[in-house]
Design a protein around this motif. Structure first.
Motif, mmCIF file in Angstrom:
data_model
loop_
_atom_site.group_PDB
_atom_site.id
_atom_site.type_symbol
_atom_site.label_atom_id
_atom_site.label_comp_id
_atom_site.label_asym_id
_atom_site.label_seq_id
_atom_site.Cartn_x
_atom_site.Cartn_y
_atom_site.Cartn_z
ATOM 1 N N TYR A 2 65.766 -50.750 -74.674
ATOM 2 C CA TYR A 2 65.099 -49.475 -74.446
ATOM 3 C C TYR A 2 65.583 -48.923 -73.114
ATOM 4 O O TYR A 2 66.109 -49.645 -72.280
ATOM 5 C CB TYR A 2 63.581 -49.659 -74.397
ATOM 6 N N LYS A 3 65.372 -47.648 -72.913
ATOM 7 C CA LYS A 3 65.745 -47.013 -71.657
ATOM 8 C C LYS A 3 64.580 -46.132 -71.226
ATOM 9 O O LYS A 3 64.068 -45.350 -72.020
ATOM 10 C CB LYS A 3 67.006 -46.167 -71.842
ATOM 11 N N ILE A 4 64.136 -46.313 -69.972
ATOM 12 C CA ILE A 4 63.074 -45.458 -69.450
ATOM 13 C C ILE A 4 63.642 -44.581 -68.346
ATOM 14 O O ILE A 4 64.575 -44.964 -67.641
ATOM 15 C CB ILE A 4 61.877 -46.274 -68.900
ATOM 16 N N THR A 11 67.532 -37.920 -63.892
ATOM 17 C CA THR A 11 68.871 -38.318 -63.472
ATOM 18 C C THR A 11 69.023 -39.829 -63.315
ATOM 19 O O THR A 11 70.137 -40.318 -63.194
ATOM 20 C CB THR A 11 69.253 -37.645 -62.141
ATOM 21 N N ARG A 12 67.922 -40.553 -63.316
ATOM 22 C CA ARG A 12 67.984 -42.010 -63.155
ATOM 23 C C ARG A 12 67.195 -42.676 -64.282
ATOM 24 O O ARG A 12 66.177 -42.166 -64.726
ATOM 25 C CB ARG A 12 67.417 -42.428 -61.808
ATOM 26 N N SER A 13 67.690 -43.822 -64.703
ATOM 27 C CA SER A 13 67.012 -44.554 -65.769
ATOM 28 C C SER A 13 67.163 -46.047 -65.538
ATOM 29 O O SER A 13 67.997 -46.497 -64.752
ATOM 30 C CB SER A 13 67.584 -44.165 -67.136
ATOM 31 N N ILE A 14 66.341 -46.808 -66.247
ATOM 32 C CA ILE A 14 66.346 -48.264 -66.166
ATOM 33 C C ILE A 14 66.347 -48.803 -67.590
ATOM 34 O O ILE A 14 65.583 -48.344 -68.442
ATOM 35 C CB ILE A 14 65.105 -48.788 -65.409
ATOM 36 N N ASP A 41 50.519 -44.411 -59.149
ATOM 37 C CA ASP A 41 51.207 -43.939 -57.951
ATOM 38 C C ASP A 41 51.902 -45.129 -57.288
ATOM 39 O O ASP A 41 51.946 -46.221 -57.842
ATOM 40 C CB ASP A 41 50.237 -43.231 -56.998
ATOM 41 N N GLU A 42 52.453 -44.900 -56.125
ATOM 42 C CA GLU A 42 53.202 -45.953 -55.441
ATOM 43 C C GLU A 42 52.310 -47.151 -55.097
ATOM 44 O O GLU A 42 52.778 -48.282 -55.068
ATOM 45 C CB GLU A 42 53.863 -45.406 -54.176
ATOM 46 N N GLY A 83 58.674 -44.137 -62.881
ATOM 47 C CA GLY A 83 59.278 -45.133 -63.756
ATOM 48 C C GLY A 83 58.267 -46.130 -64.271
ATOM 49 O O GLY A 83 58.320 -46.539 -65.443
ATOM 50 N N LEU A 84 57.326 -46.534 -63.420
ATOM 51 C CA LEU A 84 56.278 -47.453 -63.860
ATOM 52 C C LEU A 84 55.409 -46.801 -64.928
ATOM 53 O O LEU A 84 55.035 -47.438 -65.905
ATOM 54 C CB LEU A 84 55.421 -47.909 -62.677
ATOM 55 N N GLN A 85 55.116 -45.524 -64.756
ATOM 56 C CA GLN A 85 54.341 -44.813 -65.768
ATOM 57 C C GLN A 85 55.088 -44.817 -67.105
ATOM 58 O O GLN A 85 54.496 -45.061 -68.153
ATOM 59 C CB GLN A 85 54.067 -43.376 -65.324
ATOM 60 N N GLN A 86 56.382 -44.577 -67.072
ATOM 61 C CA GLN A 86 57.187 -44.597 -68.287
ATOM 62 C C GLN A 86 57.229 -46.005 -68.895
ATOM 63 O O GLN A 86 57.205 -46.157 -70.124
ATOM 64 C CB GLN A 86 58.610 -44.102 -68.002
ATOM 65 N N LEU A 87 57.270 -47.018 -68.049
ATOM 66 C CA LEU A 87 57.264 -48.396 -68.526
ATOM 67 C C LEU A 87 55.942 -48.732 -69.208
ATOM 68 O O LEU A 87 55.925 -49.386 -70.253
ATOM 69 C CB LEU A 87 57.536 -49.362 -67.371
#
Length: 111
Positions: A2-4, A11-14, A41-42, A83-87
């Motif tokens: 998968y890609k988030i 512009t960035r993904s994991i 949040d952070e 990114g954490l939200q997407q994860l």
């Protein structure tokens, strides 16, 4: 695989593997992570990092999959709150698809 997306502009993904999701599930890493307001949040990302760090330092933290999750995803240079939200969303969808698959298999076995 998968890609988030790890930032709002896209512009960035994991890359996330099935084993990463299984490790999150095995250790219940998202359980009680998000406050009642529902915002990621952070501070939530930092809380997750601290939880994982304590798992790694404990006796049960000898799991290579947990270390791989840290190196590949949680401590990835592009991992931010977005990114954490997407994860989390990916994990929820993944869990739901597993439940649907298990439900479909039970329906076939019952016939």
């Amino acid at each position: 695989m998968y890609k988030i997306q790890s930032n709002a502009s896209g512009t960035r993904s994991i890359d996330i593997s099935e084993s990463h999701l299984q490790t999150i599930d095995k250790y219940n890493l998202f359980r009680d992570l998000i406050d009642s307001n529902g915002y990621i949040d952070e501070a939530v990302l930092e809380k997750l990092k601290l939880n994982i760090r304590s798992l790694l330092e404990s006796e049960t933290g000898k799991d290579k999959a947990l270390l791989d999750l840290c190196l590949d995803v949680i401590y990835h240079p592009n991992m931010k709150a977005f990114g954490l939200q997407q994860l989390v969303v990916l994990f929820i969808n993944w869990k739901n698809s597993l439940k649907e698959k298990d439900g479909a298999e039970e329906g076939v076995q019952a016939d």
